[in-house]
Structure formats: structure tokens, C-alpha cells
Design a protein around this motif. Structure first.
Motif, PDB file in Angstrom:
ATOM      1  N   ASN A 293      19.796 -33.865  30.422  1.00  0.00           N
ATOM      2  CA  ASN A 293      18.873 -34.280  29.375  1.00  0.00           C
ATOM      3  C   ASN A 293      18.422 -35.702  29.658  1.00  0.00           C
ATOM      4  OD1 ASN A 293      20.847 -36.184  28.045  1.00  0.00           O
ATOM      5  ND2 ASN A 293      21.970 -34.252  27.818  1.00  0.00           N
ATOM      6  N   ASN A 294      17.662 -36.285  28.720  1.00  0.00           N
ATOM      7  CA  ASN A 294      17.144 -37.637  28.921  1.00  0.00           C
ATOM      8  C   ASN A 294      18.028 -38.709  28.300  1.00  0.00           C
ATOM      9  OD1 ASN A 294      14.774 -37.249  30.438  1.00  0.00           O
ATOM     10  ND2 ASN A 294      13.765 -36.402  28.632  1.00  0.00           N
ATOM     11  N   GLY A 295      19.118 -38.315  27.678  1.00  0.00           N
ATOM     12  CA  GLY A 295      20.008 -39.293  27.071  1.00  0.00           C
ATOM     13  C   GLY A 295      21.335 -39.337  27.796  1.00  0.00           C
ATOM     14  N   ALA A 296      22.348 -39.826  27.088  1.00  0.00           N
ATOM     15  CA  ALA A 296      23.677 -39.873  27.686  1.00  0.00           C
ATOM     16  C   ALA A 296      24.181 -38.464  27.952  1.00  0.00           C
ATOM     17  CB  ALA A 296      24.637 -40.612  26.745  1.00  0.00           C
ATOM     18  N   PRO A 297      25.014 -38.265  28.963  1.00  0.00           N
ATOM     19  CA  PRO A 297      25.535 -36.934  29.277  1.00  0.00           C
ATOM     20  C   PRO A 297      26.238 -36.320  28.074  1.00  0.00           C
ATOM     21  CG  PRO A 297      26.043 -38.489  31.027  1.00  0.00           C
ATOM     22  CD  PRO A 297      25.485 -39.292  29.895  1.00  0.00           C
ATOM     23  N   THR A 298      25.907 -35.064  27.778  1.00  0.00           N
ATOM     24  CA  THR A 298      26.517 -34.377  26.647  1.00  0.00           C
ATOM     25  C   THR A 298      27.336 -33.177  27.072  1.00  0.00           C
ATOM     26  OG1 THR A 298      24.503 -33.063  26.369  1.00  0.00           O
ATOM     27  CG2 THR A 298      24.680 -35.087  25.067  1.00  0.00           C
ATOM     28  N   PHE A 299      27.001 -32.587  28.195  1.00  0.00           N
ATOM     29  CA  PHE A 299      27.750 -31.424  28.667  1.00  0.00           C
ATOM     30  C   PHE A 299      29.048 -31.908  29.300  1.00  0.00           C
ATOM     31  CE2 PHE A 299      27.457 -26.919  29.387  1.00  0.00           C
ATOM     32  CZ  PHE A 299      28.419 -26.691  30.341  1.00  0.00           C
ATOM     33  N   PRO A 300      30.182 -31.268  28.977  1.00  0.00           N
ATOM     34  CA  PRO A 300      31.464 -31.729  29.532  1.00  0.00           C
ATOM     35  C   PRO A 300      31.425 -31.823  31.058  1.00  0.00           C
ATOM     36  CG  PRO A 300      31.811 -30.069  27.845  1.00  0.00           C
ATOM     37  CD  PRO A 300      30.330 -30.127  28.073  1.00  0.00           C
ATOM     38  N   GLY A 301      31.654 -33.026  31.567  1.00  0.00           N
ATOM     39  CA  GLY A 301      31.668 -33.226  32.999  1.00  0.00           C
ATOM     40  C   GLY A 301      30.303 -33.481  33.605  1.00  0.00           C
ATOM     41  N   GLU A 302      29.214 -33.220  32.838  1.00  0.00           N
ATOM     42  CA  GLU A 302      27.868 -33.416  33.375  1.00  0.00           C
ATOM     43  C   GLU A 302      27.596 -34.892  33.529  1.00  0.00           C
ATOM     44  OE1 GLU A 302      24.198 -34.510  33.801  1.00  0.00           O
ATOM     45  OE2 GLU A 302      24.625 -34.474  31.669  1.00  0.00           O
ATOM     46  N   LEU A 303      26.962 -35.308  34.631  1.00  0.00           N
ATOM     47  CA  LEU A 303      26.769 -36.737  34.856  1.00  0.00           C
ATOM     48  C   LEU A 303      25.471 -37.056  35.560  1.00  0.00           C
ATOM     49  CD1 LEU A 303      27.858 -39.636  34.750  1.00  0.00           C
ATOM     50  CD2 LEU A 303      29.089 -39.179  36.873  1.00  0.00           C
ATOM     51  N   PHE A 304      25.300 -36.616  36.786  1.00  0.00           N
ATOM     52  CA  PHE A 304      24.296 -37.235  37.643  1.00  0.00           C
ATOM     53  C   PHE A 304      22.865 -36.855  37.298  1.00  0.00           C
ATOM     54  CE2 PHE A 304      28.167 -37.869  40.035  1.00  0.00           C
ATOM     55  CZ  PHE A 304      28.038 -39.212  40.332  1.00  0.00           C
ATOM     56  N   GLY A 305      22.632 -35.644  36.804  1.00  0.00           N
ATOM     57  CA  GLY A 305      21.286 -35.321  36.374  1.00  0.00           C
ATOM     58  C   GLY A 305      20.830 -36.202  35.230  1.00  0.00           C
ATOM     59  N   GLY A 803      24.490 -31.128  36.879  1.00  0.00           N
ATOM     60  CA  GLY A 803      23.633 -30.753  35.768  1.00  0.00           C
ATOM     61  C   GLY A 803      22.846 -29.484  36.001  1.00  0.00           C
ATOM     62  N   LEU A 804      23.439 -28.484  36.638  1.00  0.00           N
ATOM     63  CA  LEU A 804      22.685 -27.267  36.919  1.00  0.00           C
ATOM     64  C   LEU A 804      23.597 -26.096  37.244  1.00  0.00           C
ATOM     65  CD1 LEU A 804      21.271 -27.308  40.545  1.00  0.00           C
ATOM     66  CD2 LEU A 804      22.870 -29.028  39.727  1.00  0.00           C
ATOM     67  N   ILE A 805      23.002 -24.910  37.197  1.00  0.00           N
ATOM     68  CA  ILE A 805      23.597 -23.674  37.688  1.00  0.00           C
ATOM     69  C   ILE A 805      22.587 -23.058  38.645  1.00  0.00           C
ATOM     70  CG2 ILE A 805      24.464 -21.389  37.094  1.00  0.00           C
ATOM     71  CD1 ILE A 805      25.118 -22.478  34.303  1.00  0.00           C
ATOM     72  N   TYR A 806      23.028 -22.713  39.830  1.00  0.00           N
ATOM     73  CA  TYR A 806      22.124 -22.133  40.823  1.00  0.00           C
ATOM     74  C   TYR A 806      22.817 -20.964  41.505  1.00  0.00           C
ATOM     75  CZ  TYR A 806      24.907 -24.708  44.278  1.00  0.00           C
ATOM     76  OH  TYR A 806      25.935 -25.190  45.049  1.00  0.00           O
ATOM     77  N   GLY A 807      22.016 -20.096  42.105  1.00  0.00           N
ATOM     78  CA  GLY A 807      22.605 -18.935  42.755  1.00  0.00           C
ATOM     79  C   GLY A 807      21.665 -18.312  43.762  1.00  0.00           C
ATOM     80  N   THR A 808      22.200 -17.340  44.492  1.00  0.00           N
ATOM     81  CA  THR A 808      21.443 -16.597  45.502  1.00  0.00           C
ATOM     82  C   THR A 808      21.246 -15.169  45.013  1.00  0.00           C
ATOM     83  OG1 THR A 808      22.312 -17.922  47.323  1.00  0.00           O
ATOM     84  CG2 THR A 808      21.449 -15.746  47.872  1.00  0.00           C
ATOM     85  N   TYR A 809      20.005 -14.721  44.998  1.00  0.00           N
ATOM     86  CA  TYR A 809      19.703 -13.346  44.624  1.00  0.00           C
ATOM     87  C   TYR A 809      19.687 -12.456  45.866  1.00  0.00           C
ATOM     88  CZ  TYR A 809      18.590 -14.260  39.736  1.00  0.00           C
ATOM     89  OH  TYR A 809      18.666 -14.576  38.412  1.00  0.00           O
ATOM     90  N   SER A 810      19.974 -11.187  45.650  1.00  0.00           N
ATOM     91  CA  SER A 810      19.984 -10.211  46.736  1.00  0.00           C
ATOM     92  C   SER A 810      18.584 -10.051  47.309  1.00  0.00           C
ATOM     93  CB  SER A 810      20.480  -8.869  46.209  1.00  0.00           C
ATOM     94  OG  SER A 810      19.614  -8.409  45.163  1.00  0.00           O
ATOM     95  N   ARG A 811      18.537  -9.501  48.493  1.00  0.00           N
ATOM     96  CA  ARG A 811      17.255  -9.254  49.139  1.00  0.00           C
ATOM     97  C   ARG A 811      16.480  -8.188  48.364  1.00  0.00           C
ATOM     98  NH1 ARG A 811      16.899 -11.650  54.095  1.00  0.00           N
ATOM     99  NH2 ARG A 811      14.951 -10.502  54.396  1.00  0.00           N
TER     100      ARG A 811
END
Length: 823
Positions: A293-305, A803-811
Motif C-alpha cells: 500500500n502507500n502507507g506504513a506496512p500493514t500486512f504481517p511481514g510485508e515491507l519492501f513494496g 508485497g506480492l503473490i506470484y505463480g506459474t500457470y500451466s501451458r
């Protein structure tokens, strides 16, 4: 449900099921030709024998079957094998050459050098120690055997879940060969060929095989609209800066040569060499969710985004000190880039404006990405081996397997799917291994005893270098690590037949293993000094280093404790089994086996430590009962097994803050069953299928674990049906039609059981149509994979620190056409 009840139930079901078979001692009357199933010969017990006589759950695939289904890599066997999950790639590896393998709930989903596989992969009896490069090209294969359950007795350490044994074809005695060319979607172009070259008739034979695969990626990178400032890729330490217009493509070639010398009627020597080189785009990656987000980190452990957003969007002088240290120092000059991001969007100068990290980078199309960072996977993998087979007496033979392998690998990926460097992991690995195995096998006591015993030596050295920048370089993980392993083992496997019906199996393996590791992980940007003390790199003092607990007086930026770390492991893995054959076509068996995987150290640190964090070995005790049968004049082959496993000290990779760390997560129980069948319905129709069920649950979670309720990569159900129809056109050749349908229930892709990364239930359909001319000198194949266009997540990471969740989708759905020739 207790293991005693479950185990007895499995055996009981097997005995009830076997009654019809026992009544068929006399062959049934038939009026048509003999169209029964051919024998399947495997070496699961280090000797050649019919798969129906092996008291182990084994799925076997012939080279011809693999070729007809156009399976090019190990991963392609996943849909055909019950209770087995095989995926190309692992979280943040950036490379499809990495194999993630799970059998009956046990495996390994990380490629790091400090972690060993849970499912061992062997090529011609040679162990591949790294999951990197293990998703190997299936080149000129004679057969593949997938052994389920702990295989520690004969296959050794790190086969705690099972083993995958790839056996390549021996050179032919006559000149000849095969070649094929395949085209398909995404500009696919595959070329394969093999030729047998007898050098001295019946004495010195050779074969040479070549493969080249190439196709474009299926995720397209598109430009993010607007005008904005980004840093060059060289502004932070990386494993490489190569990019690509697409992700998920392939470009590699492989060559293998074999020389077979028949020294005498009782001695033969096989020399082999293989070389693989890949230079292709990185694994496909899709941004699934943004946590910042644009303020202080709110998600547990979230920091760099969020910290990155604060730096560019809020006047730094107005930020409260409670955020930590000196925000101006954090947002100021970054260690290796020499530039600042502070006040970028609030300094009245639009020419240096930067993009804000938020959900705007989710494209809404899983096959499109705004990524601009690295995308590459470069692999150089080669090996030499010598196998000596000799008959010492009429009842005893010896085999020596000597091998050396070397691997060089580099990969990089843009995990955040944006023009910002929120998290863009990259790695280099250099590894070499030497192994020697000596096997003695034979028969004794009037051929009632089959025995195998031997010795094994293994040595591995190498290094892994992590390059992971976070938050546009606010943290720059730069981790060089060195490793060394030496293992010694002695093993035996005995099968004694009391009569034609009853036999007992006893086996054991003792292993002594020594490991060494030294970690050098550091942060060239000195983020913690800025966060806590407000110090730039040139302002750090010895007192600052001591105050923050950095361990190395010679390098104030080093997280990892100094010195060489050492561990010693010893293990005895036994196997006990009973077999009963009520008829020639039916075998019942019950067995107990134990497997283990060595411990090690967590290498990925983002905070200074005074002691290297480590983890202990994991073990599995497994009870199995089953039946193997051939029915109806060998028109039907049906094999059924039930199992119960106590899985303790489970090593799982979980994300703590920003760091993927390995811990012993706890203990679990796993039980289930599987069945595989083949049925010759008519002389033109062959039906193959399988059913798998696995139930897993933690019985204990150790403190500090973030593991969810389910083990990763473990679906409850898997069902496969594969009909094959052969139309004989007599003098005009034949047409073969094949369909593979597989249903796999949902599973979790990661330790934390992140909902966004959960794999949905999948209905996979592949099909092909083959025409072979009468002399089988050429053939044409037209086929399609994933015809239902099922898109599901194969791997990914929950990365709250970035600050994210990412993944790989199948072909996606793909077509292919193949022309094959034989000579």
C-alpha cells in the motif's frame, strides 16, 4: 484410523480380490489368437525381473510408449502415474529444468544446494544429486520405472518418497537408426535422432543420439503505458541481465554417446557420455496479488513494496520516526546504483517520476505481463560413466558403476511482473559429483535365494550464489554459498523362497554421510544500517556492526556467521517383506521399509545471525500391502497397493518475512491406495488406467512453522484412463489413435497452503493420431496437449516481504505434428 487397521484392510482386500484369480489356475478356453499382454521387465531390485514378480508398487513406461505419447521430459509422466506429482520448475527458481517431484506426499519443492531431493532420479543407475537439470530430456530411453515408497535399501539416501529410474537403450548389433522432426504451436521445432554404429561385429558396438528442442514462450511481455523512470538492470547485483519478449520458452540441445565392448561371453564394458546445453527464456510467471500500500506496512511481514511506495510518494522529511531509524537514509543513495529514490514523485520534477507498486500491474490476462526484468535459464550439464558387468561364476555376477557429472546453471526471473524491481530473483550454481557403486548379485541354495549386496561412494562439491533485489534495490540479497558432501554406504537385499508360493525379503542399507557448508550472504546496500541507525555505507563503524549483530569484522554487510559448518549423519534403512503366490499369475505381498533424507543449513538470511541456522534429517516409515495379478489368459493386468507412512521431521521451505527458509515443520501420517491396470479388450483395443488416493495430515507441527493443514503437491485423488486403438490397414499400414484423460483433484502448491496458489481440480486431455506405413520405415503423428485448455498454477510463492503473490500457470492448449523415419 490406525495403521494396523489400514494395513490389514489393504491386505484383506487384496486377498478377497485374489479369489477369482486363484480359481483360474486352469487357463480359460479361448477361440481367438493369443493377444495377451507382453511381459514388462524392470530392474527395480537391481536385477532384471518381471514387474509382476517385484513386491514394490512400480509404474513402468517403455520407450515406445513414451515416444508414441510424445513425452519429451520426466514431467510429462505425471498425469500417467498415480499418487505422483511431477512439475517443471519450483518457486522463484526461474527455470523449467528444475524438477519438483512428489510421490505419495513426500518430495522437495526447492532447488537450493543445501536441500536434497525427496525423490531420487537415476539415469542408468547414476544418481542425479540436484533437482536442477533433473527434468531431463528423455533421449533414446528403453524404459522408465517409477518406484513408490521409501527406496533407501537399494537406491540410498534421499529416495525417501520414491525413485525414478531412467534406463537408456543399449547400442544395437546392426546399423540402423531413427529420426523425427516435430513442429507445433509457439513456433515449436524439435529434432531428434539416434543411430547404431557397430564398429566390430558382435564385439564393439556404439550408438549416438541427438536432440534439439525449441519453442517460444507462452507468456508475452507487454509495455506498461506511460512515462516513468526505471533503473538499469545493472544497478543491482544479478546473475545476469538477459531478457526476453516471452516467458516459458524452450531452447536446448542434448547429445549422448554409448560404446559397448563385449570383452567376452561373461564380461562387457559400457562407456557413456552425455552433454546438454540450454539457453532459453525464464520460467513463465504471473503476478496474482499485490499486498502493498502507500502507507506504513500493514500486512504481517510485508515491507519492501510499501517502503518503496513511501520513499517515492511521501515527502521524506514528513515521515514519522516511528517507521524506523532514518527514512531519508533508507530512501537515499542505494549501495550499488549510486542514485536515490527519495521524494521521486513529490519533488515537483515530473522527469524523475517512478511507478507506484500496486495492483495496476495485474494485467487481467495470465498470459501477459508488464515485466521488464531478467528472463533466462542457461544450463550446461554433462557426464561420463563406465559400467562393467562380469559373471564371476554361474551363480554370481558383479557390476561396477563409475560416474562423474558436472553442472553449471544460471537463471533469472522477474517475479513481480512490473517495470519495478520489487523482487527479481536470480541464481548461479556450479556443481560436480563423483560416484562409484559396486554390486554383487546372484543365486544360492539351489536357486532359492536371490541376493544383491554392495558398496557405494559419493562425493559432491559446488556452490550456489543467490541474487535477489527487493524494493528497487532497498535490500540486495547477495549470497554466495559453498557446499561439500561425502557419503559411504553398504547395502544388501535378499529374497528367499521357502517354496514356489512363499518367500521373504530382507534388506538394509547403512549410510555414513558428512556435509560441509559456508555461507557468505550479505546486503551491498546495508539496509539494516539505514533502517535502524540512519547510516549510509561510508558511515558504518565497527561499533555499528557490533550493535546490529553483524558477525564478520572484515565485512560489516555480511549476514551469515563466519566459519565452516559441518554435520555428520548416519542411518540404517531396513526393508522386510513377505510374498505369497497362490498361482502363477497372482502375487500378494506385504512390506515395511524406512527411508531418510539428510539435514543441512538454511542459507537464505536477511538478518544477521551469530549461529548458522540448521535443520535435522527427516525420516519415513512405510507399511505397504498389495496384489499383482494377470487375469483372463493374460488379457488383463491389475496391480493394487495400499500404504501407510509415518513421516517425521518434515523439511519444508516456508517464507519467513522475505526469506524462504527450511525448517523441520513437524510430523505427519499419510495413507492411501493405488491401482493400475492394462486390458486387451480386442486385438485392436488396449485400455490402460490408474487410480490413486492419498490422505495426509499433520499429527504434530513444530514451533515456528507456518505450514498449512495439507502437505504440498499432494492431491487426494488422481484418475487416468488411456484407450489406444490400432486400425490394421494390412498392406497400407496401420493407424493408431490414443487418448489420455487424467483427473487430478485440488492440491496446495506451497507449504503455507496459500489459497491464491491452490491448484484447482484439473481435467487433462491429450490425444494423438499416428499413421505408420507398412514397413514402419516412416510415420506421421498429429496430436494435441491440454485439449480442454485447463489453466492451473503449477508453482508459486507467497512473498509478504516483497508485497506480492506470484505463480506459474500451466501451458495452454497446443497442437503438434511429427514426422518420424527409421532406417
Amino acid at each position: 484410523m490406525t495403521k494396523r487397521y489400514l494395513f490389514s484392510t489393504a491386505v484383506g482386500i487384496s486377498m478377497v480380490y485374489s479369489l477369482p484369480a486363484i480359481a483360474q489356475d486352469a487357463p480359460p478356453q479361448t477361440t481367438g489368437p493369443n493377444i495377451g499382454l507382453d511381459d514388462i521387465v524392470v530392474t527395480a531390485q537391481k536385477r532384471a525381473e518381471n514387474i509382476q514378480d517385484v513386491p514394490i508398487a512400480v509404474s513402468a513406461f517403455s520407450g515406445d510408449a513414451i515416444a508414441q505419447k510424445s513425452i519429451g521430459a520426466i514431467q510429462g509422466l505425471s498425469n500417467l502415474t498415480p499418487n505422483v506429482t511431477l512439475d517443471a520448475g519450483s518457486p522463484f527458481s526461474g527455470s523449467s529444468s528444475v524438477l519438483t517431484a512428489y510421490v505419495r506426499g513426500i518430495g522437495q519443492d526447492d532447488f537450493a544446494f543445501n536441500l536434497d531431493p525427496g525423490v531420487g532420479v537415476y539415469v542408468d543407475g547414476i544418481y542425479l544429486a540436484r533437482t536442477v537439470g533433473a527434468n531431463t530430456d528423455l533421449l533414446d530411453v528403453e524404459r522408465i520405472e517409477v518406484l513408490k515408497g521409501p527406496q533407501g535399501t537399494l537406491f540410498g539416501r534421499n529416495s525417501i518418497g520414491g525413485a525414478i529410474s531412467i534406463v537408456t537403450r543399449e547400442p544395437g548389433e546392426e546399423f540402423g537408426g531413427k529420426a523425427e522432426i516435430t513442429t507445433g504451436r509457439f513456433d515449436r521445432l524439435d529434432i531428434r535422432g539416434t543411430v547404431d554404429l557397430p564398429l566390430i561385429a558382435d564385439k564393439l558396438l556404439s550408438t549416438l543420439t541427438f536432440s534439439s528442442t525449441k519453442r517460444d514462450g507462452y507468456v508475452k511481455r507487454i509495455p506498461f503505458p506511460g512515462t516513468y523512470v526505471t533503473d538499469p538492470l545493472t544497478s543491482v547485483p544479478r546473475s545476469g541481465t538477459q531478457t526476453s519478449d516471452t516467458e516459458g520458452g524452450e531452447s536446448q540441445w542434448t547429445v549422448r554417446g554409448k560404446l559397448l565392448w563385449k570383452v567376452s561371453d561373461s564380461v562387457k564394458l559400457t562407456l557413456s557420455g552425455d552433454y546438454q546445453k540450454g539457453d532459453q527464456p525464464g520460467m513463465a510467471s504471473t503476478l496474482i496479488k499485490v499486498l502493498s500500500n502507500n502507507g506504513a506496512p500493514t500486512f504481517p511481514g510485508e515491507l519492501f513494496g510499501s517502503v518503496y511506495n513511501l520513499c517515492i510518494n511521501v515527502p521524506n522529511a514528513l515521515l514519522p520516526s516511528a517507521i524506523g531509524g532514518n527514512i531519508q537514509a533508507m530512501c537515499g543513495v542505494r549501495g550499488t546504483s549510486g542514485t536515490s529514490i527519495g521524494n521521486a514523485n513529490v519533488d515537483a520534477d515530473p522527469s524523475n517520476n517512478r511507478l507506484t507498486w500496486n495492483h495496476q500491474f495485474i494485467t487481467g490476462d495470465i498470459d501477459k505481463s508488464y515485466a521488464t526484468g531478467p528472463s533466462f535459464s542457461r544450463l550446461q550439464n554433462w557426464g561420463l560413466s563406465g559400467v562393467l558387468d562380469a559373471d564371476l561364476t554361474d551363480n554370481m555376477s558383479v557390476k561396477s558403476i563409475t560416474a562423474y557429472r558436472k553442472l553449471n546453471w544460471a537463471a533469472g526471473m522477474d517475479a513481480d511482473g512490473s517495470p519495478i524491481t520489487i523482487i527479481e530473483p536470480g541464481f548461479t550454481m556450479h556443481q560436480q559429483q563423483f560416484s562409484e557403486e559396486l554390486q554383487f548379485s546372484g543365486k544360492a541354495f539351489d536357486n532359492r535365494l536371490d541376493y544383491v549386496f554392495g558398496f557405494y561412494y559419493f562425493r559432491e562439491t559446488g556452490n550456489l550464489h543467490d541474487y535477489v533485489p527487493f524494493g528497487q534495490g532497498l535490500l540486495q540479497v547477495d549470497g554466495f554459498n559453498t557446499f561439500k558432501t561425502r557419503a559411504l554406504a553398504a547395502f544388501t537385499h535378499l529374497n528367499y523362497r521357502f517354496s514356489d508360493q512363499f518367500s521373504i525379503t530382507l534388506g538394509g542399507r547403512y549410510t555414513d554421510e558428512r556435509k560441509q557448508f559456508e555461507g557468505f550472504q550479505r546486503d551491498p546496500n546495508g539496509f539494516l544500517y539505514k533502517l535502524v541507525l540512519g547510516k549510509q555505507l561510508n558511515e558504518i563503524t565497527e561499533a555499528d556492526r557490533i550493535a546490529l549483530g553483524f558477525p564478520d569484522p572484515t565485512d560489516p554487510l555480511r549476514f551469515y556467521p563466519t566459519g565452516l559448518n559441518k554435520k555428520k549423519f548416519t542411518d540404517f534403512s531396513p526393508r522386510v517383506g513377505l510374498e505369497f503366490k497362490p498361482s502363477d499369475d497372482v502375487m500378494l505381498y506385504a512390506s515395511f521399509s524406512r527411508g531418510y533424507k539428510t539435514g543441512g543449513w538454511t542459507t537464505r538470511l536477511s538478518n544477521p545471525e551469530t549461529v548458522a541456522p540448521d535443520f535435522d534429517e527427516e525420516t519415513a516409515k512405510s507399511w505397504e500391502g498389495g496384489i499383482k495379478s494377470e487375469l483372463f489368459d493374460r488379457r488383463v493386468r491389475l496391480n493394487v497397493a495400499g500404504f501407510y507412512t509415518e513421516y517425521n521431521g518434515i523439511q519444508l521451505t516456508q517464507t519467513n518475512g522475505i526469506s524462504p527458509t527450511t525448517k523441520n515443520a513437524g510430523n505427519a501420517e499419510i495413507y492411501g491406495a493405488e491401482a493400475e491396470f492394462q486390458a486387451v479388450l480386442t486385438d485392436a483395443v488396449l485400455l490402460t488406467g490408474s487410480l490413486g488416493y492419498v490422505h495426509d495430515r499433520y499429527v504434530e507441527k513444530l514451533p515456528g512453522t507456518t505450514a498449512g493443514d495439507r502437505l504440498p503437491k499432494t492431491p487426494r485423488w488422481k484418475v487416468n484412463i488411456s484407450p489406444k486403438y490400432t486400425l490394421d490397414l494390412e498392406a497400407k499400414g496401420q493407424v493408431i489413435a490414443m487418448v489420455d484423460y487424467t483427473y487430478t483433484s485440488s492440491l496446495f502448491n506451497n507449504t503455507e497452503n496459500t489459497v491464491e496458489l491452490k491448484r484447482k481440480p484439473v481435467n487433462m486431455v491429450n490425444a494423438s493420431l499416428i499413421y505408420e506405413e507398412p514397413g514402419k520405415s516412416w510415420s506421421i503423428t498429429i496430436g494435441g496437449t491440454n485439449l480442454a485448455n485447463e489453466r492451473y498454477i503449477t508453482t508459486g510463492q507467497f512473498q509478504p516481504g516483497g508485497g506480492l503473490i506470484y505463480g506459474t500457470y500451466s501451458r495452454p492448449r497446443e497442437w503438434y505434428a511429427k514426422l518420424g523415419v527409421s532406417f
